[in-house]
Design a protein around this motif. Structure first.
Motif, PDB file in Angstrom:
ATOM      1  N   ILE A 326      22.709  81.734  47.608  1.00 48.06           N
ATOM      2  CA  ILE A 326      21.934  81.475  46.092  1.00 48.06           C
ATOM      3  C   ILE A 326      23.426  82.028  45.184  1.00 48.06           C
ATOM      4  O   ILE A 326      23.127  82.868  44.619  1.00 48.06           O
ATOM      5  N   PRO A 327      24.399  81.332  44.891  1.00 49.51           N
ATOM      6  CA  PRO A 327      25.389  81.827  44.336  1.00 49.51           C
ATOM      7  C   PRO A 327      24.885  82.038  42.815  1.00 49.51           C
ATOM      8  O   PRO A 327      25.395  82.857  41.795  1.00 49.51           O
ATOM      9  N   ASN A 328      23.830  81.024  42.437  1.00 45.11           N
ATOM     10  CA  ASN A 328      23.339  81.411  41.071  1.00 45.11           C
ATOM     11  C   ASN A 328      22.876  82.479  40.639  1.00 45.11           C
ATOM     12  O   ASN A 328      22.895  83.255  39.709  1.00 45.11           O
ATOM     13  N   LEU A 329      22.308  83.326  41.804  1.00 47.31           N
ATOM     14  CA  LEU A 329      21.749  84.558  41.643  1.00 47.31           C
ATOM     15  C   LEU A 329      22.906  85.642  41.393  1.00 47.31           C
ATOM     16  O   LEU A 329      22.955  86.855  40.763  1.00 47.31           O
ATOM     17  N   SER A 330      23.894  85.710  42.484  1.00 50.30           N
ATOM     18  CA  SER A 330      25.165  86.292  42.371  1.00 50.30           C
ATOM     19  C   SER A 330      25.786  86.450  41.103  1.00 50.30           C
ATOM     20  O   SER A 330      26.403  87.344  40.494  1.00 50.30           O
ATOM     21  N   GLN A 331      25.624  85.093  40.465  1.00 48.42           N
ATOM     22  CA  GLN A 331      26.415  85.063  39.201  1.00 48.42           C
ATOM     23  C   GLN A 331      25.679  85.863  38.124  1.00 48.42           C
ATOM     24  O   GLN A 331      26.471  86.761  37.290  1.00 48.42           O
ATOM     25  N   MET A 332      24.120  85.734  38.192  1.00 49.25           N
ATOM     26  CA  MET A 332      23.337  86.476  37.391  1.00 49.25           C
ATOM     27  C   MET A 332      23.651  88.163  37.401  1.00 49.25           C
ATOM     28  O   MET A 332      23.683  88.622  36.417  1.00 49.25           O
ATOM     29  N   PHE A 333      23.687  88.492  38.886  1.00 53.33           N
ATOM     30  CA  PHE A 333      24.005  89.899  38.901  1.00 53.33           C
ATOM     31  C   PHE A 333      25.208  90.311  38.405  1.00 53.33           C
ATOM     32  O   PHE A 333      25.233  91.637  37.818  1.00 53.33           O
ATOM     33  N   GLN A 334      26.189  89.433  38.614  1.00 54.78           N
ATOM     34  CA  GLN A 334      27.616  89.844  38.005  1.00 54.78           C
ATOM     35  C   GLN A 334      27.708  90.047  36.453  1.00 54.78           C
ATOM     36  O   GLN A 334      28.100  90.799  35.878  1.00 54.78           O
ATOM     37  N   ALA A 335      27.078  88.793  35.945  1.00 57.74           N
ATOM     38  CA  ALA A 335      27.023  88.651  34.448  1.00 57.74           C
ATOM     39  C   ALA A 335      26.592  89.779  33.594  1.00 57.74           C
ATOM     40  O   ALA A 335      26.798  90.635  32.832  1.00 57.74           O
ATOM     41  N   HIS A 336      24.888  90.332  34.400  1.00 62.16           N
ATOM     42  CA  HIS A 336      24.458  91.356  33.749  1.00 62.16           C
ATOM     43  C   HIS A 336      25.051  92.598  33.639  1.00 62.16           C
ATOM     44  O   HIS A 336      25.076  93.109  32.450  1.00 62.16           O
ATOM     45  N   ILE A 337      25.853  92.795  34.567  1.00 64.57           N
ATOM     46  CA  ILE A 337      26.612  94.126  34.555  1.00 64.57           C
ATOM     47  C   ILE A 337      27.995  94.178  33.685  1.00 64.57           C
ATOM     48  O   ILE A 337      28.137  94.981  32.879  1.00 64.57           O
ATOM     49  N   GLU A 338      28.376  92.897  33.643  1.00 64.69           N
ATOM     50  CA  GLU A 338      29.766  92.941  32.879  1.00 64.69           C
ATOM     51  C   GLU A 338      29.125  92.873  31.232  1.00 64.69           C
ATOM     52  O   GLU A 338      30.040  93.307  30.514  1.00 64.69           O
ATOM     53  N   ILE A 339      28.069  92.154  31.106  1.00 68.13           N
ATOM     54  CA  ILE A 339      27.597  92.195  29.665  1.00 68.13           C
ATOM     55  C   ILE A 339      27.368  93.772  29.029  1.00 68.13           C
ATOM     56  O   ILE A 339      27.349  93.841  27.980  1.00 68.13           O
ATOM     57  N   GLN A 340      26.864  94.435  30.247  1.00 66.38           N
ATOM     58  CA  GLN A 340      26.378  95.872  29.746  1.00 66.38           C
ATOM     59  C   GLN A 340      27.689  96.675  29.677  1.00 66.38           C
ATOM     60  O   GLN A 340      27.584  98.088  29.486  1.00 66.38           O
ATOM     61  N   ASP A 341      28.906  96.266  29.863  1.00 68.42           N
ATOM     62  CA  ASP A 341      30.332  97.043  29.930  1.00 68.42           C
ATOM     63  C   ASP A 341      30.227  97.991  30.887  1.00 68.42           C
ATOM     64  O   ASP A 341      30.470  99.288  30.749  1.00 68.42           O
ATOM     65  N   SER A 342      29.764  97.653  32.442  1.00 68.39           N
ATOM     66  CA  SER A 342      29.895  98.602  33.258  1.00 68.39           C
ATOM     67  C   SER A 342      30.623  97.733  34.465  1.00 68.39           C
ATOM     68  O   SER A 342      30.921  96.530  34.302  1.00 68.39           O
ATOM     69  N   ASN A 343      31.029  98.624  35.674  1.00 70.10           N
ATOM     70  CA  ASN A 343      31.489  97.872  36.490  1.00 70.10           C
ATOM     71  C   ASN A 343      31.053  97.353  37.633  1.00 70.10           C
ATOM     72  O   ASN A 343      30.218  98.055  38.471  1.00 70.10           O
ATOM     73  N   PHE A 344      31.197  96.235  38.005  1.00 64.38           N
ATOM     74  CA  PHE A 344      30.544  95.342  39.193  1.00 64.38           C
ATOM     75  C   PHE A 344      31.260  95.778  40.316  1.00 64.38           C
ATOM     76  O   PHE A 344      32.370  95.234  40.567  1.00 64.38           O
ATOM     77  N   VAL A 345      30.710  96.382  41.222  1.00 63.68           N
ATOM     78  CA  VAL A 345      31.449  96.945  42.459  1.00 63.68           C
ATOM     79  C   VAL A 345      31.127  96.085  43.601  1.00 63.68           C
ATOM     80  O   VAL A 345      32.221  95.490  44.198  1.00 63.68           O
ATOM     81  N   ASP A 346      30.000  95.927  43.861  1.00 61.17           N
ATOM     82  CA  ASP A 346      29.797  94.905  45.189  1.00 61.17           C
ATOM     83  C   ASP A 346      28.285  94.518  45.307  1.00 61.17           C
ATOM     84  O   ASP A 346      27.402  95.221  44.833  1.00 61.17           O
ATOM     85  N   ILE A 347      28.039  93.590  46.157  1.00 57.22           N
ATOM     86  CA  ILE A 347      26.508  93.341  46.590  1.00 57.22           C
ATOM     87  C   ILE A 347      26.663  93.469  48.121  1.00 57.22           C
ATOM     88  O   ILE A 347      27.360  92.886  48.774  1.00 57.22           O
ATOM     89  N   ILE A 348      25.625  94.355  48.644  1.00 55.90           N
ATOM     90  CA  ILE A 348      25.643  94.462  50.031  1.00 55.90           C
ATOM     91  C   ILE A 348      24.432  93.985  50.725  1.00 55.90           C
ATOM     92  O   ILE A 348      23.255  94.110  50.128  1.00 55.90           O
ATOM     93  N   THR A 349      24.526  93.116  51.658  1.00 53.05           N
ATOM     94  CA  THR A 349      23.192  92.477  51.822  1.00 53.05           C
ATOM     95  C   THR A 349      22.926  92.703  53.449  1.00 53.05           C
ATOM     96  O   THR A 349      23.960  92.962  54.322  1.00 53.05           O
ATOM     97  N   ASP A 350      21.940  92.190  54.016  1.00 52.17           N
ATOM     98  CA  ASP A 350      21.703  92.098  55.636  1.00 52.17           C
ATOM     99  C   ASP A 350      21.490  90.722  55.904  1.00 52.17           C
ATOM    100  O   ASP A 350      21.384  90.512  56.967  1.00 52.17           O
TER     101      ASP A 350
END
Ligand SMILES: Cc1cc2nc3c(=O)[nH]c(=O)nc-3n(C[C@H](O)[C@H](O)[C@H](O)COP(=O)(O)O)c2cc1C
Length: 466
Positions: A326-350
């Motif tokens: 679901i690349p659409n979801l990873s994009q939202m994850f990253q965007a949410h952090i970038e817009i907050q002025d925080s550092n997007f480090v990673d997504i760890i999954t199973d």
């Protein structure tokens, strides 16, 4: 053309007072020969969820209609939590069959901030429900007020009606998600010497699932064990949130939500979440996003409207489920952090690898978070953050300033408007000097643009003190 019956699933918590529904009423005015059955889904979600008969009535109406119109306002890059809950109920209550082969369109209204992610989400839901998806209409909230834009909306709906009448074919865009049947079993205990010092940083994991019998519960536990001291873990079902955002927009004036005094959301958000140095969001994929509980929390955080509240943090995600499908979801994850002025480090999954691989990834995730926090490392933001912030800036400076005065004050105080290109004195001077020169053919053809671009870089590279 035979008269048709449309079911409109209204995704606005404002119900009949929704801007989005005015688009539907306009179609009704122009094509009164059809039947339009508007159902206030988002506004009545609690009743729909608690009263099975009411839910079944809605499903029956979908079944008996010639076409279904999903209509919703954008809420934090997606549909609102109440609408998301309805989408979850369709699967939970085995009601998918009613949607199969129904012609459908998706209307959203917004300021075009991440309307594409909401539309992508809805398209994938329509594909998952095996609907005949004709297209989407991502309107700006005010489009209907302009004659040309009204005309194109009308054309779009008439094309939808044509599709139904002539049984035109529709294409699919999203393959069904492949779920991995995998039980994560954390490996050997982490030695004390391998643990990472938290360096006095506040580390917080927020999850909608912490049960240690689940993959995500085990992942959170394993992640927490990588640190030399205890970290905080909060389950979203333990916080007191009475309901989703109802879009009263009282917060626009002073960032004060109408839920104040009615539940514990603010204490949670301001005292627990906003005070973290390292913040990890965790959860299980539900359809093509996280759960509606997660969405409710993110929507409720909108009381701070368009100002960043999670600034200067190291952030990432722990996810159980097929997030990489679901690349659409990873994009939202990253965007949410970038817009907050925080550092997007990673997504760890199973979703990939053995339990040992996941152990190693979780441990290294912990290392990265504290290392970056110590070094105060923030990688450059991408188009996701840069573009999103510009949309906010322009809208708050302009047409929506009167609604969001609190944002405007914040933007002024924090120099957000300094980034307008018309305020860039250096660029202004450069253009004043260089544009007249560029207009001289003989000169322009002599300039080697590649070398000109490199000139300032050469200065840096040749300076031993830089
Ligand atoms: C909680 C909340 C979140 C919002 N999030 C977004 C967003 O992510 N992107 C956007 O473009 N507009 C966003 N908006 C603006 C609404 O989508 C827009 O005003 C919409 O037209 C309202 O439609 P309605 O009157 O039918 O509810 C948000 C509004 C609210 C209240």
């Amino acid at each position: 053309m035979k008269d048709m019956k449309f079911t409109i699933l209204n995704g606005s918590p404002k119900g009949a007072e929704s801007v989005t529904m005015q688009y539907v009423l306009y179609i009704k005015k122009r094509h009164p020969e059809h039947e339009y059955n508007i159902i206030n889904i988002a506004q009545a979600i609690k009743k729909i969820e608690n009263d099975e008969k009411r839910f079944e009535d809605i499903i029956l109406q979908v079944k008996e209609s010639d076409g279904v119109i999903w209509g919703f306002p954008l809420y934090v890059m997606l549909v609102c939590s109440q609408y998301k809950r309805f989408i979850e109920l369709i699967t939970e209550r085995n009601a998918k069959a009613a949607f199969e082969n129904k012609y459908t369109i998706v209307l959203s209204t917004s300021i075009h901030f991440y309307d594409h992610t909401a539309q992508n989400y809805m398209q994938s839901i329509c594909d998952d429900l095996k609907m005949k998806y004709v297209g989407n209409y991502p309107a700006d909230s005010w489009d209907l007020l302009y004659p040309k834009r009204r005309a194109r909306w009308l054309l779009f709906v008439e094309e939808f009606i044509n599709h139904i009448e002539h049984k035109y074919p529709t294409s699919k865009h999203y393959a069904p998600l492949k779920m991995r049947d995998f039980k994560y079993t954390p490996g050997k205990v982490i030695e004390v010497s391998e643990k990472f010092d938290t360096l006095g940083k506040k580390i917080l994991v927020v999850s909608d699932e912490t049960n240690e019998n689940t993959n995500i519960g085990k992942m959170i536990k394993r992640f927490a064990e990588s640190f030399s001291s205890e970290i905080e873990i909060i389950n979203l079902y333990d916080i007191d949130v009475k309901g989703g955002c109802i879009s009263c927009l009282q917060c626009g004036y002073d960032h004060k939500c109408s839920y104040i005094g009615k539940d514990g959301f603010f204490e949670f958000w301001e005292d627990v979440v906003m005070t973290a140095d390292i913040l990890v969001f965790a959860g299980v994929i539900k359809d093509r996003y996280l759960s509606s509980r997660w969405k409710m929390v993110l929507d409720r955080a909108f009381y701070m409207t368009h100002t960043p509240t999670l600034t200067g943090m190291q952030m990432g995600y722990l996810i159980s489920g097929p997030v990489n499908q679901i690349p659409n979801l990873s994009q939202m994850f990253q965007a949410h952090i970038e817009i907050q002025d925080s550092n997007f480090v990673d997504i760890i999954t199973d979703e990939f690898g053995t339990s040992e691989d996941i152990d190693a990834l979780l441990h290294d995730f912990a290392r990265k978070l504290v290392t970056f926090s110590k070094a105060d490392y923030f990688k450059p933001i991408t188009f996701l953050g840069e573009g999103g912030k510009k949309i906010f800036r322009d809208d708050i400076f302009g047409r929506n300033r009167f609604v969001f005065l609190a944002d405007h004050e914040y933007y002024e105080k924090h120099g957000f408007y300094d980034s307008f290109p018309q305020n860039d004195e250096r660029a202004k001077k450069m253009n004043e000097k260089l544009i007249p020169l560029m207009k001289i053919d003989k000169l322009r053809t002599k300039i080697n643009m590649k070398q000109e671009f490199l000139r300032p870089f050469t200065k840096i590279l040749e300076d031993p003190n830089k």
